[in-house]
Design a protein around this motif. Sequence first.
Motif, short mmCIF file in Angstrom:
data_model
loop_
_atom_site.label_atom_id
_atom_site.label_comp_id
_atom_site.label_asym_id
_atom_site.label_seq_id
_atom_site.Cartn_x
_atom_site.Cartn_y
_atom_site.Cartn_z
N LEU A 122 25.71 56.62 57.18
CA LEU A 122 26.05 55.56 57.56
C LEU A 122 26.24 55.50 59.07
O LEU A 122 27.35 55.92 59.72
CB LEU A 122 27.41 54.87 57.09
N PRO A 123 25.09 54.96 59.92
CA PRO A 123 25.41 54.97 61.37
C PRO A 123 26.47 53.98 61.87
O PRO A 123 26.50 52.97 61.33
CB PRO A 123 23.79 54.30 61.57
N GLY A 124 27.05 54.70 62.87
CA GLY A 124 28.07 53.94 63.57
C GLY A 124 29.45 53.41 62.74
O GLY A 124 30.11 52.71 63.10
N TYR A 125 29.55 54.29 61.70
CA TYR A 125 30.78 53.82 60.94
C TYR A 125 32.09 53.96 61.20
O TYR A 125 33.01 53.01 60.87
CB TYR A 125 30.28 54.83 59.29
N PHE A 126 32.30 54.92 61.89
CA PHE A 126 33.91 55.17 62.20
C PHE A 126 33.79 54.36 63.60
O PHE A 126 33.09 54.01 64.45
CB PHE A 126 33.87 56.71 62.64
N GLU A 127 35.27 54.18 63.77
CA GLU A 127 35.56 53.41 65.13
C GLU A 127 35.11 54.05 66.16
O GLU A 127 34.81 53.10 67.26
CB GLU A 127 37.16 53.40 65.12
N ASP A 128 34.87 55.21 66.35
CA ASP A 128 34.42 55.88 67.64
C ASP A 128 33.01 55.90 67.92
O ASP A 128 32.17 56.28 68.69
CB ASP A 128 34.84 57.22 67.58
N GLY A 129 32.35 55.03 66.72
CA GLY A 129 30.99 54.87 66.83
C GLY A 129 30.14 56.18 66.14
O GLY A 129 28.97 56.19 66.11
N GLY A 130 30.81 57.13 65.62
CA GLY A 130 30.16 58.11 64.90
C GLY A 130 29.74 57.85 63.32
O GLY A 130 30.29 57.02 63.00
N ASP A 131 28.52 58.50 63.17
CA ASP A 131 28.27 58.29 61.86
C ASP A 131 29.12 58.86 60.62
O ASP A 131 30.12 59.68 61.02
CB ASP A 131 26.79 59.04 61.90
N ALA A 132 28.80 58.43 59.47
CA ALA A 132 29.48 59.05 58.49
C ALA A 132 28.44 59.43 57.47
O ALA A 132 27.34 58.68 57.20
CB ALA A 132 30.43 57.98 57.80
N LEU A 133 28.78 60.21 56.42
CA LEU A 133 28.05 60.49 55.18
C LEU A 133 28.98 59.89 53.95
O LEU A 133 30.10 60.16 53.83
CB LEU A 133 27.89 61.89 54.77
N ARG A 134 28.01 58.96 53.33
CA ARG A 134 28.85 58.41 51.97
C ARG A 134 28.45 59.76 51.22
O ARG A 134 27.26 60.00 50.65
CB ARG A 134 28.42 57.19 51.58
N MET A 135 29.47 60.23 50.19
CA MET A 135 29.28 61.13 49.24
C MET A 135 29.75 60.58 47.88
O MET A 135 30.68 59.88 47.77
CB MET A 135 30.03 62.52 49.50
N ARG A 136 28.97 61.02 46.64
CA ARG A 136 29.58 60.40 45.40
C ARG A 136 29.47 61.49 44.29
O ARG A 136 28.79 62.56 44.42
CB ARG A 136 28.36 59.38 45.10
N ARG A 137 30.39 61.44 43.36
CA ARG A 137 30.54 62.25 42.30
C ARG A 137 30.62 61.39 41.08
O ARG A 137 31.80 60.67 41.10
CB ARG A 137 31.92 63.08 42.61
N PRO A 138 30.16 61.88 40.05
CA PRO A 138 30.40 61.14 38.63
C PRO A 138 31.64 61.80 38.23
O PRO A 138 32.01 62.78 38.49
CB PRO A 138 29.22 61.41 37.86
N LEU A 139 32.39 60.76 37.55
CA LEU A 139 33.50 61.14 36.76
C LEU A 139 33.41 61.52 35.33
O LEU A 139 33.78 62.19 34.50
CB LEU A 139 34.54 60.20 36.89
#
Length: 139
Positions: A122-139
């Motif tokens: 996720l480009p520019g996700y954080f307030e400081d403009g940094g990217d994030a990774l979205r991670m997922r796990r099934p339950l």
Amino acid sequence: MTDVIRAAEPRDLPSIRALQTCLPEPASDLFTDLPPGVTLVSEADGLVVGYIHAFTGEPAYATELAVAPANRREGRGKRLFQSLFVHLRRAGCQAVTLTVQPENEGARDLYEELGFVVEERLPGYFEDGGDALRMRRPL
């Protein structure tokens, strides 16, 4: 030393807010009261030394995990997540997601050990403009 994981109560809010200061970008308004979803705390000898919160839904979203610096590397984050998974399944959730800074290798290692996989960047996700990774796990 006693180690207890339990549902958060209103009396835990000051401790949770103090632990939020350990996070690089805490959700400042998340704990004005206990938010909807699931909030669990980890206690050591009666003191709250960690917490985890997730919003329920499909998928559930794990918003914050924090452990006091003096209590890290004791497996608390892992145990908090394992307890969270139980609560989320009981709430009918099928999967849980979270976001993490790509360079936060310690957190990413924990999440991968718990079965999370990177879903997207996720480009520019954080307030400081940094990217994030979205991670997922099934339950």
